[in-house]
Design a protein around this motif. Sequence first.
Motif, PDB file in Angstrom:
ATOM      1  N   PHE A   1       0.628  -0.929   0.027  1.00 49.26           N
ATOM      2  CA  PHE A   1       0.061  -0.097   0.004  1.00 49.26           C
ATOM      3  C   PHE A   1       0.783   1.078   0.225  1.00 49.26           C
ATOM      4  O   PHE A   1       1.817   1.570   0.800  1.00 49.26           O
ATOM      5  N   ASP A   2       0.726   1.927  -0.655  1.00 48.44           N
ATOM      6  CA  ASP A   2       2.183   3.151  -0.604  1.00 48.44           C
ATOM      7  C   ASP A   2       0.739   3.977  -2.332  1.00 48.44           C
ATOM      8  O   ASP A   2      -0.403   4.052  -2.666  1.00 48.44           O
ATOM      9  N   ILE A   3       1.506   5.109  -2.803  1.00 46.35           N
ATOM     10  CA  ILE A   3       0.643   6.187  -3.645  1.00 46.35           C
ATOM     11  C   ILE A   3       1.753   6.390  -4.985  1.00 46.35           C
ATOM     12  O   ILE A   3       3.117   6.590  -4.427  1.00 46.35           O
ATOM     13  N   ARG A   4       1.711   7.482  -6.104  1.00 43.45           N
ATOM     14  CA  ARG A   4       1.674   7.934  -6.650  1.00 43.45           C
ATOM     15  C   ARG A   4       0.818   8.340  -7.122  1.00 43.45           C
ATOM     16  O   ARG A   4      -0.308   7.747  -7.909  1.00 43.45           O
ATOM     17  N   HIS A   5       1.614   9.757  -7.212  1.00 44.62           N
ATOM     18  CA  HIS A   5       1.144  11.083  -7.775  1.00 44.62           C
ATOM     19  C   HIS A   5       1.868  11.487  -9.199  1.00 44.62           C
ATOM     20  O   HIS A   5       2.917  11.749  -8.577  1.00 44.62           O
ATOM     21  N   ILE A   6       1.730  11.759 -10.354  1.00 44.19           N
ATOM     22  CA  ILE A   6       1.744  12.125 -11.288  1.00 44.19           C
ATOM     23  C   ILE A   6       3.537  13.288 -11.010  1.00 44.19           C
ATOM     24  O   ILE A   6       4.348  13.218 -11.431  1.00 44.19           O
ATOM     25  N   THR A   7       2.848  14.049 -10.175  1.00 42.00           N
ATOM     26  CA  THR A   7       3.798  15.243 -10.011  1.00 42.00           C
ATOM     27  C   THR A   7       4.888  15.219  -9.303  1.00 42.00           C
ATOM     28  O   THR A   7       6.051  15.359 -10.031  1.00 42.00           O
ATOM     29  N   PHE A   8       4.393  14.220  -8.677  1.00 42.18           N
ATOM     30  CA  PHE A   8       5.614  13.834  -7.356  1.00 42.18           C
ATOM     31  C   PHE A   8       6.538  12.984  -7.534  1.00 42.18           C
ATOM     32  O   PHE A   8       8.084  12.059  -7.749  1.00 42.18           O
ATOM     33  N   ALA A   9       6.011  11.844  -9.162  1.00 40.87           N
ATOM     34  CA  ALA A   9       6.557  10.909  -9.172  1.00 40.87           C
ATOM     35  C   ALA A   9       7.962  11.692 -10.368  1.00 40.87           C
ATOM     36  O   ALA A   9       8.682  11.085 -10.230  1.00 40.87           O
ATOM     37  N   ALA A  10       7.375  12.127 -11.325  1.00 44.82           N
ATOM     38  CA  ALA A  10       8.246  13.307 -12.027  1.00 44.82           C
ATOM     39  C   ALA A  10       9.382  13.543 -11.731  1.00 44.82           C
ATOM     40  O   ALA A  10      10.059  14.004 -11.972  1.00 44.82           O
ATOM     41  N   GLY A  11       8.651  14.264 -10.544  1.00 41.14           N
ATOM     42  CA  GLY A  11      10.372  15.611  -9.969  1.00 41.14           C
ATOM     43  C   GLY A  11      10.735  14.563  -9.004  1.00 41.14           C
ATOM     44  O   GLY A  11      12.711  14.658  -9.061  1.00 41.14           O
ATOM     45  N   THR A  12      10.360  13.026  -8.559  1.00 38.72           N
ATOM     46  CA  THR A  12      11.679  12.314  -7.637  1.00 38.72           C
ATOM     47  C   THR A  12      12.160  11.206  -8.318  1.00 38.72           C
ATOM     48  O   THR A  12      13.385  11.240  -8.589  1.00 38.72           O
ATOM     49  N   PHE A  13      11.605  11.729 -10.136  1.00 37.26           N
ATOM     50  CA  PHE A  13      12.449  10.690 -10.879  1.00 37.26           C
ATOM     51  C   PHE A  13      13.055  11.190 -11.554  1.00 37.26           C
ATOM     52  O   PHE A  13      14.147  11.127 -11.696  1.00 37.26           O
ATOM     53  N   SER A  14      13.566  12.954 -11.973  1.00 35.51           N
ATOM     54  CA  SER A  14      14.015  13.740 -12.685  1.00 35.51           C
ATOM     55  C   SER A  14      15.371  13.943 -11.201  1.00 35.51           C
ATOM     56  O   SER A  14      16.731  13.213 -12.134  1.00 35.51           O
TER      57      SER A  14
END
Length: 638
Positions: free
Chosen positions: A538-551
């Motif tokens: 159980f966790d979350i993936r939010h597109i903007t935070f996922a993109a920033g973390t990946f970057s």
Amino acid sequence: MVKRFREVDFFRPNELVQEWNLVFEIIAADPQLLHKYQSEIRVLLASQGFDDILCESNISSHGSFWQEFFSKIRHKILPKLRSENPFKFKLRRIIDFDKDRNWLSKLTVSQIEEAGVLFFKENKLPEETTEAMLHSMRVISHHIASIGINNRMNIRGRKNNDHHPLFFKISELAFSFQQSIELDVSSRHNSAQSLLQQIEKCREYNSELAASSIDQGTDIQRTFMIQKCNDLLNRLENITSCITEGMHSRSSARFTLVKDIFEEEYSSQGFSDFIKTNLKTLSLRISDHASKTGEHYIAANFREYSGFLWAALGAGVIVSILVFFKAWLHHASLPLFWEAMAYSLNYVLGFVLIQIFHFTLATKQPAMTASAIAKSLDSNRDGKIDLNEMAITIARVFHTQTISFIGNLLVVFPLPFVLTFLMDYFMDYQLYDAPEALKVMDNQHPWRSFALMYASFTGVFLFVSGLIAGYVDNRMIFSRIPERVRQSKNLHRFLGFKTTTKFARYLNHSAGGLAGNISLGFFLGTATFFGSITGLPFDIRHITFAAGTFSSALYCAGDLAVLSDVIITIIGILLIGFVNFAVSFGLAFYLACKSRDISIRKTPELLHVVWRYFRRYPMDFLRAPQKPRKAEDLASLS
């Protein structure tokens, strides 16, 4: 007779009708058998407790929503004790509701009327039955009056208690009707008509009260009281029609009474129906709040479209900063609980700042725009839906959502990368070491991780935070919180009159959004903690935070990052955004349609119009046209 109906094959719809007709032909042809049935039914209806059944069957027995709610939960777990009511006892000797529920649920008005004509001489009710019905009418009329004078039944803006005579008169007319029946006077039909007219007036007031909830807010208890009052009014109307000879609604009234008595036994306490009915008005009020907010998330022209781009860019800057704060909090190695609280406050701070500066986060739009689309469908529910206008609205939602996603991603992809580089260059500090960076990138991979499943959880959180925002907004209006804050002498003393007035105005306009942002922050911040302590994925993936973390992780990984994995992960991040959008939009649209009882019969036709629109003006779904599109532009398309 009952045994024969029980053996009917219900996969053959006409078999019950055929068996019913055959049984009644046999009974009607045998005078002795008919007399026996007539006597048995007379004894049954003359049983003590029949009046109690009329007052209680399929009507809430409690005075508040929560009493009824917990009572139904208790009875779901452990069924309530079988009633000692003599009427029910005799009825159960004839009918086994577990075995007979199939054919009982399929009875029609004409079949009940046929039974009434056959078993009651001259289609008249036995005297004992009439007396029980008259007694139940008096009891029900008093219940209606007691609900009607409750303060929650007031409509704000109208003179206090001006509706009380409406409900008090129900008791007076019920008593007059009872006297006309007992004295066998010729005015009984006029008395019945007067009572039925008064019942209709009370129903109209209840409808007006329910409609006022859209502007004045509501709560569960008011909805419960309106529903219970309407149930009692319907029961009173049916009993009146049953007793009065010559009423055109007599057949349907008999059918409804029989149906309610049977359903009380075989409906499994009706828990789901109870929840749906009582939460409907509240969910309508919440989705209406979302639709009003959603109208601000739809760009109707190129100027508004450009404004959404700049607002999305601003939100991207804030999210990029939040990504760094979250990484630093992770490196602080706090205990799990305090780490979750720190993450939550980090999210809350960012979301509140986005609200204060009127920026736009793309993933918060779908839940609002879905309600706006549903509302536009509802406003044309007379069957004359302008499908061309609907298609234009959908195109506007698409291009507004698209530019918001683009604006967010134009910042959250490059900015964290640049900031990570600047920290490394000037401060010799890397946000992640290389192995950790690869792990962070792998957490966004579409099939080597649970990223898409976690994205669906995030979509649910986005939807629920929208509900919380709508509920708080509703509560502010219904409880008149801003007015109470404005009049608070304690706040005047500590803050001053001017500041208190500004605070009240802020609560009126922003309390719902603030509550939604705070709840969303805590949902996202505590998800990982919940998964850790339960051992569940159980966790979350939010597109903007996922993109920033990946970057930021991409820079730290350096030459260890494999190009094919980078490309696939970028695609995965875009899929995360799609799942965020689809889940939150779908849930919000479903709730809005259910709360408004919207039919989706025209959906195929609407999709056809949208497809024609897309083929002719595909770019309208990506950007706003310089000149706003009109329904006439689509009318000529084929």
